[in-house]
Every structure is written in C-alpha cells, then in structure tokens.
Design a protein around this motif. Structure first.
Motif, mmCIF file in Angstrom:
data_model
loop_
_atom_site.group_PDB
_atom_site.id
_atom_site.type_symbol
_atom_site.label_atom_id
_atom_site.label_comp_id
_atom_site.label_asym_id
_atom_site.label_seq_id
_atom_site.Cartn_x
_atom_site.Cartn_y
_atom_site.Cartn_z
ATOM 1 N N UNK A 137 37.337 19.261 48.025
ATOM 2 C CA UNK A 137 38.514 18.858 47.259
ATOM 3 C C UNK A 137 38.120 18.666 45.795
ATOM 4 N N UNK A 138 36.943 18.083 45.556
ATOM 5 C CA UNK A 138 36.458 17.934 44.182
ATOM 6 C C UNK A 138 36.304 19.304 43.521
ATOM 7 N N UNK A 139 35.807 20.292 44.282
ATOM 8 C CA UNK A 139 35.656 21.652 43.754
ATOM 9 C C UNK A 139 37.015 22.242 43.394
ATOM 10 N N UNK A 140 38.004 21.983 44.241
ATOM 11 C CA UNK A 140 39.355 22.483 43.973
ATOM 12 C C UNK A 140 39.891 21.888 42.675
ATOM 13 N N UNK A 141 39.691 20.589 42.499
ATOM 14 C CA UNK A 141 40.162 19.917 41.286
ATOM 15 C C UNK A 141 39.446 20.454 40.054
ATOM 16 N N UNK A 142 38.145 20.695 40.192
ATOM 17 C CA UNK A 142 37.354 21.178 39.059
ATOM 18 C C UNK A 142 37.748 22.595 38.652
ATOM 19 N N UNK A 143 38.281 23.365 39.600
ATOM 20 C CA UNK A 143 38.656 24.753 39.321
ATOM 21 C C UNK A 143 39.978 24.863 38.582
ATOM 22 N N UNK A 144 40.794 23.818 38.598
ATOM 23 C CA UNK A 144 42.109 23.863 37.941
ATOM 24 C C UNK A 144 41.928 24.017 36.430
ATOM 25 N N UNK A 145 42.813 24.748 35.758
ATOM 26 C CA UNK A 145 44.035 25.375 36.290
ATOM 27 C C UNK A 145 43.862 26.863 36.620
ATOM 28 N N UNK A 146 42.608 27.328 36.735
ATOM 29 C CA UNK A 146 42.334 28.738 37.012
ATOM 30 C C UNK A 146 42.705 29.040 38.470
ATOM 31 N N UNK A 147 43.816 29.746 38.688
ATOM 32 C CA UNK A 147 44.309 29.957 40.047
ATOM 33 C C UNK A 147 43.361 30.809 40.885
ATOM 34 N N UNK A 148 42.654 31.759 40.259
ATOM 35 C CA UNK A 148 41.711 32.569 41.023
ATOM 36 C C UNK A 148 40.577 31.705 41.567
ATOM 37 N N UNK A 149 40.022 30.861 40.694
ATOM 38 C CA UNK A 149 38.948 29.963 41.128
ATOM 39 C C UNK A 149 39.477 28.941 42.134
ATOM 40 N N UNK A 150 40.690 28.480 41.930
ATOM 41 C CA UNK A 150 41.274 27.527 42.875
ATOM 42 C C UNK A 150 41.482 28.180 44.241
ATOM 43 N N UNK A 151 41.835 29.461 44.233
ATOM 44 C CA UNK A 151 42.002 30.168 45.490
ATOM 45 C C UNK A 151 40.705 30.230 46.277
ATOM 46 N N UNK A 152 39.598 30.512 45.579
ATOM 47 C CA UNK A 152 38.283 30.548 46.237
ATOM 48 C C UNK A 152 37.904 29.167 46.755
ATOM 49 N N UNK A 153 38.144 28.154 45.944
ATOM 50 C CA UNK A 153 37.819 26.785 46.365
ATOM 51 C C UNK A 153 38.677 26.355 47.541
ATOM 52 N N UNK A 154 39.924 26.814 47.544
ATOM 53 C CA UNK A 154 40.846 26.463 48.620
ATOM 54 C C UNK A 154 40.386 27.035 49.958
ATOM 55 N N UNK A 155 39.936 28.294 49.942
ATOM 56 C CA UNK A 155 39.430 28.906 51.174
ATOM 57 C C UNK A 155 38.200 28.142 51.666
ATOM 58 N N UNK A 156 37.312 27.767 50.748
ATOM 59 C CA UNK A 156 36.116 27.013 51.127
ATOM 60 C C UNK A 156 36.483 25.655 51.710
ATOM 61 N N UNK A 157 37.520 25.021 51.147
ATOM 62 C CA UNK A 157 37.967 23.721 51.650
ATOM 63 C C UNK A 157 38.463 23.837 53.090
#
Length: 251
Positions: A137-157
């Motif tokens: 979840x921390x990784x997801x927050x750190x990736x914002x607002x880049x949606x591509x990076x958030x997508x990768x973090x989301x799959x990992x989560x």
C-alpha cells in the motif's frame, strides 16, 4: 469462414489461430469432424507436422478431441475449455466467444477472487504476509499520481493479498489474470482509475486484514475491485428510479 494459406513464418500458429476462430465462430459445430490432417495441410499449404502441432494445441485448449488414427472431433468450448482459451484469444473470435467483454469478465473474476482472498488473508494470513500488504500500500501511495506505476504497484498489492490467503488455486488463477494478451494487469489504467487512486481505501483494506476482520476485509476488497466496473443495468435503473422518487418527494 474462408481459410487462407499460411504465411512462410509461424505456419503452425497460423493454422492454430484460424481453426480456433473457425470453431469459436460456429463454422465447425460441436461433434462435427474437422477435415483430415492431409486436407488441412493442403488447404493451408503447409506440411502435416504443422497441422499436427496446431491440432495438439487446440486439444490442450479443450476445443477438439484428436483420436489416434481417426477423426478429429470438435468439442463444445463451453463445457471443455478453461481460462487458457481467453488468454490465447487476442482478437475477435466471433459471437460464440464475446471477446469484447473479456476484460470486463476477467475484472469481475478478479473481484471475486480478490474479495475472498482478502477475507481468508484476514482470518489466516501470517503476520509477515499482512506486513507485506501494508508495504505494498505504501508503494501504491508512493507511485501516485503516475497511473502506470500505480497499476504495477496495484498488481503487486493484490498478489500479496492472494498469496497471503494461502489458497493455491486462487494464486494460480490470479497469475492467469495478470498475464497474457488480455490480462487485467495490462488493462489501460484509465479503465481502473477509481480503484488505483483510492489509496485510503487500500489502507483501510490493509487495516481490516491486519486486524483479522474477515467480513470487513472482504467487503472493502470487493468495493475497491468493482469501483471501475460499469454498474449492472438493474442497479442503474434502480438508482434512476430512486432519484426520480426523491425528486417527486421534494416537489
């Protein structure tokens, strides 16, 4: 459906894809016999080894049954095929398999798996697994607002959630859902924006899992994973009716 000769390269792939699509479009019905290897080789202008390899792949997908020395019969994919068929179908295969809805269908499947995985992870996940979820979840927050990076973090989560559930079948299904030509993991982020941007919602999910609140974790996971899906027609109709009733009451 007209079959065309194969190009010089990837001849087995060409035969496989055309026969697969012919079956899915209804050109070959269940229990029908496919042309013989010799006939298919002549039609596609390839050697019989390429045809045999294509038929082997079709059999693995549950589309045909190859009899030793006999006819190759078409199977009903609705009864015999698995998720691998969706993974192999990157282009429209006709009305028999509505490829246009496959992304939606797989996102709905992911929501079901993710919701129950969250429940199981809350109830029986290890402390280390729950810490992994919080870190993702921390990784997801750190990736914002880049949606591509958030997508990768989301799959990992969600991989951490499914792994933490301890359900091997769910994990294998999740692996299928985030790989291949029509994978949920490859869905354009704009189609999952509501889910990706809800960092607070993912933190709440992590808190429910950490606290062992299975029912709450399940409900929160389902809310997150269905946020970007279109509402069912009945739900939209009901909401419209509710708004109309409310408007009438106010007037």
């Amino acid at each position: 459906m007209t079959l065309t000769p194969a190009p010089r390269s990837n001849v087995s792939d060409h035969v496989f894809a055309q026969v697969r699509d012919a079956i899915l479009s209804g050109a070959y019905l269940p229990d029908a016999s496919l042309p013989s290897e010799r006939e298919l080789a002549a039609t596609f202008e390839v050697n019989r080894h390429a045809v045999r390899e294509a038929l082997r792949r079709l059999q693995q997908l549950g589309l045909v049954k190859v009899s030793q020395g006999g006819a190759t019969r078409v199977l009903d994919w609705r009864l015999h095929a698995g998720l691998d068929l969706a993974m192999s179908t990157a282009i429209s295969a006709g009305d028999a398999l509505p490829v246009g809805t496959l992304v939606r269908d797989m996102m709905e499947m992911r929501a079901c798996i993710g919701a129950d995985s969250a429940r199981l992870c809350a109830l029986r996940g290890t402390a280390a697994a729950k810490e992994q979820i919080a870190a993702r979840v921390d990784d997801l927050a750190a990736a914002a607002p880049d949606l591509d990076r958030m997508g990768e973090a989301n799959v990992a989560l969600w991989r951490a959630v499914v792994t933490g559930s301890g359900n091997t079948a769910y994990l294998l299904a999740f692996n299928s859902l985030v790989s291949g030509a029509l994978a949920v993991g490859h869905v354009p982020p704009r189609l999952r924006t509501a889910e990706l941007l809800d960092v607070a919602g993912h933190r709440l999910l992590s808190d429910h899992i950490a606290g062992g609140a299975g029912d709450l974790a399940e409900a929160q996971a389902r809310a997150l994973l269905t946020a970007s899906l279109p509402a069912p027609l009945s739900a939209r109709t009901g909401s419209s009716a509710a708004r109309k009733d409310s408007s009438t009451t106010r007037s």
